[in-house]
Design a protein around this motif. Structure first.
Motif, PDB file in Angstrom:
ATOM      1  N   THR A 279      40.111  32.324  34.332  1.00  0.00           N
ATOM      2  CA  THR A 279      39.343  32.704  35.223  1.00  0.00           C
ATOM      3  C   THR A 279      38.462  33.425  36.081  1.00  0.00           C
ATOM      4  O   THR A 279      38.690  34.990  35.700  1.00  0.00           O
ATOM      5  CB  THR A 279      40.989  32.634  35.863  1.00  0.00           C
ATOM      6  OG1 THR A 279      42.236  31.229  35.552  1.00  0.00           O
ATOM      7  CG2 THR A 279      41.029  32.671  37.558  1.00  0.00           C
ATOM      8  N   ARG A 282      37.427  34.911  42.224  1.00  0.00           N
ATOM      9  CA  ARG A 282      38.267  35.511  42.902  1.00  0.00           C
ATOM     10  C   ARG A 282      37.590  35.552  44.530  1.00  0.00           C
ATOM     11  O   ARG A 282      36.387  35.785  44.666  1.00  0.00           O
ATOM     12  CB  ARG A 282      38.714  36.684  42.387  1.00  0.00           C
ATOM     13  CG  ARG A 282      39.265  37.459  43.934  1.00  0.00           C
ATOM     14  CD  ARG A 282      39.660  39.556  42.670  1.00  0.00           C
ATOM     15  NE  ARG A 282      40.728  38.777  41.726  1.00  0.00           N
ATOM     16  CZ  ARG A 282      41.245  40.049  41.356  1.00  0.00           C
ATOM     17  NH1 ARG A 282      40.988  41.310  41.450  1.00  0.00           N
ATOM     18  NH2 ARG A 282      42.338  39.789  40.235  1.00  0.00           N
ATOM     19  N   GLU A 322      42.627  38.098  49.122  1.00  0.00           N
ATOM     20  CA  GLU A 322      41.222  37.408  47.654  1.00  0.00           C
ATOM     21  C   GLU A 322      42.755  37.275  47.251  1.00  0.00           C
ATOM     22  O   GLU A 322      43.687  38.046  46.333  1.00  0.00           O
ATOM     23  CB  GLU A 322      40.830  38.605  47.312  1.00  0.00           C
ATOM     24  CG  GLU A 322      39.041  38.832  48.183  1.00  0.00           C
ATOM     25  CD  GLU A 322      38.485  40.096  47.463  1.00  0.00           C
ATOM     26  OE1 GLU A 322      38.663  40.340  46.556  1.00  0.00           O
ATOM     27  OE2 GLU A 322      37.048  39.531  47.417  1.00  0.00           O
ATOM     28  N   LEU A 323      42.077  35.772  46.113  1.00  0.00           N
ATOM     29  CA  LEU A 323      43.104  34.984  45.923  1.00  0.00           C
ATOM     30  C   LEU A 323      42.111  34.247  44.243  1.00  0.00           C
ATOM     31  O   LEU A 323      41.020  34.741  44.568  1.00  0.00           O
ATOM     32  CB  LEU A 323      43.497  33.796  45.697  1.00  0.00           C
ATOM     33  CG  LEU A 323      44.459  34.325  46.633  1.00  0.00           C
ATOM     34  CD1 LEU A 323      45.446  32.954  47.969  1.00  0.00           C
ATOM     35  CD2 LEU A 323      46.032  35.181  46.946  1.00  0.00           C
ATOM     36  N   ASP A 324      42.842  34.561  42.838  1.00  0.00           N
ATOM     37  CA  ASP A 324      42.569  34.133  41.973  1.00  0.00           C
ATOM     38  C   ASP A 324      42.293  32.444  41.928  1.00  0.00           C
ATOM     39  O   ASP A 324      43.655  32.053  42.647  1.00  0.00           O
ATOM     40  CB  ASP A 324      42.564  34.670  40.589  1.00  0.00           C
ATOM     41  CG  ASP A 324      42.924  35.772  40.112  1.00  0.00           C
ATOM     42  OD1 ASP A 324      41.769  36.687  39.921  1.00  0.00           O
ATOM     43  OD2 ASP A 324      43.669  36.654  40.377  1.00  0.00           O
ATOM     44  N   GLU A 341      44.841  30.520  41.305  1.00  0.00           N
ATOM     45  CA  GLU A 341      45.573  30.001  39.831  1.00  0.00           C
ATOM     46  C   GLU A 341      47.053  29.886  39.597  1.00  0.00           C
ATOM     47  O   GLU A 341      47.586  29.364  39.086  1.00  0.00           O
ATOM     48  CB  GLU A 341      44.737  31.201  39.301  1.00  0.00           C
ATOM     49  CG  GLU A 341      45.103  31.125  37.730  1.00  0.00           C
ATOM     50  CD  GLU A 341      45.210  32.471  37.522  1.00  0.00           C
ATOM     51  OE1 GLU A 341      43.945  32.638  36.477  1.00  0.00           O
ATOM     52  OE2 GLU A 341      46.076  33.516  37.752  1.00  0.00           O
ATOM     53  N   HIS A 342      47.415  30.602  40.740  1.00  0.00           N
ATOM     54  CA  HIS A 342      49.192  31.326  40.344  1.00  0.00           C
ATOM     55  C   HIS A 342      50.245  29.198  41.031  1.00  0.00           C
ATOM     56  O   HIS A 342      50.984  28.992  41.469  1.00  0.00           O
ATOM     57  CB  HIS A 342      49.377  31.983  41.949  1.00  0.00           C
ATOM     58  CG  HIS A 342      49.668  31.804  43.338  1.00  0.00           C
ATOM     59  ND1 HIS A 342      47.896  32.323  44.369  1.00  0.00           N
ATOM     60  CD2 HIS A 342      50.460  31.381  43.681  1.00  0.00           C
ATOM     61  CE1 HIS A 342      48.607  31.876  45.089  1.00  0.00           C
ATOM     62  NE2 HIS A 342      49.567  31.988  45.263  1.00  0.00           N
ATOM     63  N   GLY A 351      51.030  41.093  38.230  1.00  0.00           N
ATOM     64  CA  GLY A 351      50.222  41.889  39.255  1.00  0.00           C
ATOM     65  C   GLY A 351      48.537  41.363  39.805  1.00  0.00           C
ATOM     66  O   GLY A 351      48.598  42.331  40.697  1.00  0.00           O
ATOM     67  N   ARG A 352      48.722  40.439  40.210  1.00  0.00           N
ATOM     68  CA  ARG A 352      48.064  39.052  41.221  1.00  0.00           C
ATOM     69  C   ARG A 352      48.682  39.090  42.603  1.00  0.00           C
ATOM     70  O   ARG A 352      49.663  38.841  42.066  1.00  0.00           O
ATOM     71  CB  ARG A 352      46.957  38.105  39.965  1.00  0.00           C
ATOM     72  CG  ARG A 352      45.790  38.836  38.947  1.00  0.00           C
ATOM     73  CD  ARG A 352      45.729  37.874  38.231  1.00  0.00           C
ATOM     74  NE  ARG A 352      44.881  37.871  37.248  1.00  0.00           N
ATOM     75  CZ  ARG A 352      44.466  37.107  36.166  1.00  0.00           C
ATOM     76  NH1 ARG A 352      44.141  36.137  36.636  1.00  0.00           N
ATOM     77  NH2 ARG A 352      43.688  37.984  35.655  1.00  0.00           N
ATOM     78  N   PRO A 353      48.110  39.002  43.397  1.00  0.00           N
ATOM     79  CA  PRO A 353      48.326  38.564  44.765  1.00  0.00           C
ATOM     80  C   PRO A 353      49.083  37.077  44.310  1.00  0.00           C
ATOM     81  O   PRO A 353      48.005  36.778  44.292  1.00  0.00           O
ATOM     82  CB  PRO A 353      48.043  39.033  45.949  1.00  0.00           C
ATOM     83  CG  PRO A 353      46.360  39.122  44.670  1.00  0.00           C
ATOM     84  CD  PRO A 353      46.713  39.314  43.356  1.00  0.00           C
ATOM     85  N   ARG A 354      49.868  36.552  45.091  1.00  0.00           N
ATOM     86  CA  ARG A 354      50.092  35.212  44.863  1.00  0.00           C
ATOM     87  C   ARG A 354      51.372  34.764  46.373  1.00  0.00           C
ATOM     88  O   ARG A 354      51.961  35.828  47.384  1.00  0.00           O
ATOM     89  CB  ARG A 354      51.795  35.323  44.032  1.00  0.00           C
ATOM     90  CG  ARG A 354      51.550  35.604  42.308  1.00  0.00           C
ATOM     91  CD  ARG A 354      52.842  34.838  42.364  1.00  0.00           C
ATOM     92  NE  ARG A 354      52.718  35.026  40.464  1.00  0.00           N
ATOM     93  CZ  ARG A 354      53.100  35.514  39.484  1.00  0.00           C
ATOM     94  NH1 ARG A 354      54.073  33.625  39.746  1.00  0.00           N
ATOM     95  NH2 ARG A 354      52.844  35.337  37.909  1.00  0.00           N
TER      96      ARG A 354
END
Length: 641
Positions: A279, A282, A322-324, A341-342, A351-354
C-alpha cells in the motif's frame, strides 16, 4: 561475579562445528565476511540482527547458516545466500507470529537467547553441516529450516516460504491502479450445478502439504471436533493474533471437512492484510474524489454517538482525513477505483486511522478470479439480506423443508431431537441472489437451554443456500453445549441480561450469539414469523431456479448488471498471495458493494448511517406498508454468528 560466556567459537557448539571442518562466526564476524561458507552462531540476538545478516548475505557471495537459540529451542537455517527467497528476518517473523499473539513478533528490538543442551550439541552441528552441504534449491522450492526442541530431545524439518513477501528478500510490488484490473481465467464448468472450477492441486493432501506447518504456518493447527453434528474441522492460521482465527469445515467425513477448513483458512489469511501488493496511496477522499475512489460515506458509517467508546476502533470521518487506500476494480464501470485499505482488508497494520469497522464479509477464494469475486459477492448478498430483514424488522416468507435433500432432513431431525424447531425463511432482496435465513428455536421458552440460533446462506442455487444456512445453524445448536462447558462465563445470564437494555455491552461475536440464548431475548425474533404461516416449497419461491451456468464469468457479469439496475456498484479488490496462487492455483478477492449493509460485530460498530436501501427496499419488496424512518428503527444487536 558471574563469569562471562565464552565466545561462540569456543563454545561447545562452536567446537562441534569446528570438528566438522566448518567455519564458525558470530554476528559481527558474519557481517564482516564477504565470501565463503560459514555457520553463524547466535546465542543472544534480536530481529534487527536477523535483518542485517539477511541483507548482508543477499549482497555478497556468501553462504551463511544461522543457528540461534530461543529458550528451549535451537533453530537452524535457512541458508542465507544471494537470491535466496526466505531469509532469517522473515523466517523468524513467521515463527514468532505462529507462536501466538502474546509474542511481540513485530518488534524489531525483541531480544532472544538460548544455547543448545550439551546432549544435543553434536546433533545441532550435524544439522547445520547438512544444510550447508545441500544443493541450491530450485526457484520457489522453499528454504529448509530445522528446529531442535531440547525439551523433547528431538528435531523437525520444515520448508519455509515467505508469505506476502518480505521487505528484505522478497519485497512486494507497489499497489497501483494499473494492477487492479482482474484477470479472466475461468472457462466452462465441468458441472453446471457446481459453481467451482476444476483444480487438481486442492485436494486435502495438496492443501495440507502446502499450508500446514505447526512452527511456521500459515496453517499452524488442524483440529477435529468429533462430537459435533457434522464432521467439523478447524484450521487455525498464522498472524500473530492473541485470539485463534482460521477456517472451519463441516462435512459428512473428516477428509472433506479438512479440505473446506484449509480452503477457508487461506481465505481468512489473504483477507487480513495486503499480501500481494504494498500500500502506497495515502490521501483524504476530498483530494481523490469520486472518479478515483469510493466515498466512505457510501459504505455506511458508525453512529457519531459511539465515537470514543472503548469498544470502537474508529475515528470520526471527514473528507479531509488522510487514509490508506488500495486499488480495486469497478466491475460496474470497468475502471480502477481506490478503496480504504481497512475496508478491503479486515485486519491491516495497526496504528492507522479507521473510519469503519470491517470484518471478513465479502472475502472470496476460488480457482479463478471470477470464482473468487462471485463467492465474495454471494457473501455480501447473504449478510445484506439478513441485516435488512433484521434492522427493518420485516416478516419473511416461510420455506418448506426440502425433503429431497437428505443432509438437510437429517440435520432438521437432529435439531428436533435436541429440542429445537428449524424454520427456513426467504430473505432475498433487491440483490436478486437467493438468500435464506435458518432459525433454530427451542421448543420450551422457559428452558434454561439456549433459546435461538440463527444462520444465513446465499447462492445462485436456492438449494445450496438452504443447505449452507441449515448446516451452520444446527452445528451451532450442538456446539453450544461445548461452549457452556468451556466458557461458562460467556453464557452466564447474569452477564448477558444487562445487554438487553444496554446494547453497547455487546462487544464480541460471542456476545451477539449468546445474548439470544436468553429467554428474554427470544421475542425479538417473533417478527420474522409474521408472514404467511404456510411454508412454500423452495421451487415455488424461486421458480425456474437455478438457471444453468455455462461459465462463472457469465454469471458474474449478469449479477453485476442486475445490481447496476438497482443502483449498486460492484468493486473487487484482488487479495491474491503470489505463492498461494502459483502453487495452488487459488485466487482471492474482496467484493465491496457501496450501499450494501455491512456485517459488523460489537454493537457500537454498527454501520447503518447513510444507507437509504435499508429504509426503501423493504417497502419496494412489499414487506412494509410504507418507507421506513431511520429514527423509528430499534436497532437491537443482531444474532448473526
Amino acid at each position: 561475579m558471574t563469569p562471562s560466556a565464552p565466545p561462540v567459537t569456543e563454545s561447545p557448539l562452536g567446537a562441534a562445528l569446528a570438528a566438522l571442518g566448518l567455519t564458525v562466526l558470530d554476528a559481527a564476524g558474519a557481517l564482516r565476511s564477504t565470501s565463503g561458507r560459514s555457520v553463524v552462531v547466535l546465542d543472544d540476538w534480536d530481529l534487527a540482527t536477523a535483518a542485517a545478516l539477511s541483507r548482508h548475505a543477499l549482497r555478497h557471495p556468501v553462504e551463511l547458516v544461522p543457528v540461534r537459540g530461543d529458550g528451549a529451542l535451537t533453530v537452524v537455517g535457512p541458508v542465507l545466500r544471494p537470491g535466496a527467497e526466505g531469509c532469517l528476518r522473515c523466517t523468524e517473523y513467521r515463527r514468532l507470529a505462529t507462536a501466538g499473539g502474546r509474542v511481540p513478533w513485530h518488534s524489531g528490538g525483541l531480544r532472544l537467547a538460548g544455547r543448545p543442551s550439551p546432549a544435543l550439541v553434536d546433533a545441532v552441528a550435524a544439522l547445520a553441516a547438512e544444510l550447508l552441504a545441500e544443493p541450491l534449491p530450485a526457484p520457489g522450492a522453499g528454504a529448509a529450516v530445522r528446529v531442535v526442541d531440547h525439551r523433547r530431545a528431538g528435531w523437525s524439518g520444515h520448508l519455509f516460504r515467505p508469505l506476502g513477501g518480505c521487505e528484505v528478500c522478497l519485497p512486494l510490488p507497489e499497489d497501483s491502479a494499473e494492477a487492479a484490473r482482474p484477470e479472466r481465467t475461468g472457462g466452462p464448468l465441468p458441472d453446471p450445478a457446481v459453481l467451482r472450477g476444476p483444480n487438481g492441486r486442492t485436494d486435502t493432501a495438496g492443501l495440507r502439504t502446502q499450508l500446514y506447518d505447526e512452527r511456521f504456518g500459515p496453517v499452524r493447527r488442524v483440529v477435529r471436533t468429533e462430537d459435533s453434528v457434522t464432521c467439523l474441522t478447524s484450521a487455525y492460521v498464522t498472524h500473530g493474533r492473541e485470539l485463534p482465527d482460521g477456517g472451519y469445515g463441516r462435512a459428512g467425513d473428516f477428509d472433506s471437512s479438512e479440505r473446506v477448513a484449509l480452503f477457508e483458512g487461506v481465505e481468512r489469511l489473504t483477507g487480513m492484510g495486503p499480501l500481494g501488493r504494498r500500500t502506497v496511496l495515502r490521501a483524504g477522499y476530498a483530494r481523490l474524489g469520486p472518479e478515483r475512489a469510493v466515498d466512505p460515506e457510501r459504505l455506511g458509517l458508525p453512529e457519531p454517538a459511539h465515537h470514543g467508546h472503548p469498544a470502537s476502533p474508529t475515528v470520526p470521518y471527514t473528507p479531509e482525513l488522510e487514509l490508506d487506500w488500495v486499488h480495486g476494480w469497478s466491475l460496474t464501470r470497468a475502471r480502477p477505483v481506490a478503496v480504504p485499505e481497512h475496508v478491503a482488508y479486515w485486519d491491516p497494520a495497526p496504528g492507522r486511522p479507521r473510519v469503519v469497522y470491517e470484518c471478513s464479509s465479502g472475502c472470496g477464494l476460488g480457482n479463478s478470479p471470477e470464482e473468487a469475486a462471485l463467492y465474495g459477492l454471494f457473501e455480501v448478498a447473504e449478510r445484506d439480506a439478513f441485516l435488512m430483514a433484521w434492522y427493518a424488522r420485516t416478516p419473511l416468507r416461510r420455506i418448506a423443508l426440502p425433503r429431497e435433500d437428505p443432509e438437510v432432513v437429517h440435520l432438521a431431525d437432529r435439531a428436533e431431537l435436541a429440542g429445537y424447531e428449524l424454520a427456513l425463511l426467504d430473505a432475498t432482496n433487491d440483490f436478486g441472489v437467493p438468500a435464506v435465513i435458518a432459525v433454530a428455536r427451542h421448543g420450551d421458552p422457559r428452558s434454561a437451554a439456549p433459546q435461538v440460533f440463527v444462520a444465513a446462506g446465499a447462492h445462485h442455487d436456492p438449494a445450496a443456500a438452504i443447505r449452507s444456512a441449515v448446516v451452520e445453524a444446527v452445528t451451532n445448536v450442538f456446539n453450544a453445549a461445548q461452549r457452556l462447558r468451556a466458557e461458562p462465563a460467556t453464557c452466564d445470564p447474569r452477564r448477558l441480561r444487562p445487554m438487553l437494555e444496554r446494547p453497547e455491552l455487546v462487544v464480541t461475536l460471542s456476545d451477539h450469539t449468546a445474548l439470544y440464548g436468553l429467554p428474554e431475548a427470544r421475542p425479538r425474533l417473533d417478527f420474522l414469523y409474521g408472514g404467511d404461516d404456510r411454508p412454500a416449497p423452495w421451487r415455488e419461491v424461486w421458480p425456474g431456479a437455478p438457471e444453468p451456468v455455462a461459465d462463472l464469468g457469465g454469471l458474474l457479469d449478469a449479477t453485476v448488471r442486475r445490481l447496476a439496475g438497482e443502483g449498486l456498484e460492484v468493486v473487487v479488490v484482488g487479495q491474491d498471495e503470489a505463492g498461494v496462487r502459483e502453487r495452488l492455483g487459488l485466487y482471492a478477492a474482496k467484493a465491496v458493494v457501496p450501499g450494501a449493509l455491512p456485517m459488523t460485530f460489537g454493537h457500537v460498530n454498527r454501520r447503518t448511517r447513510g444507507l437509504p436501501r435499508l429504509l426503501e427496499v423493504p417497502y419496494r419488496l412489499g414487506r412494509t406498508a410504507a418507507p421506513l424512518r431511520y429514527e423509528d428503527l430499534p436497532f437491537h444487536p443482531h444474532p448473526f454468528p
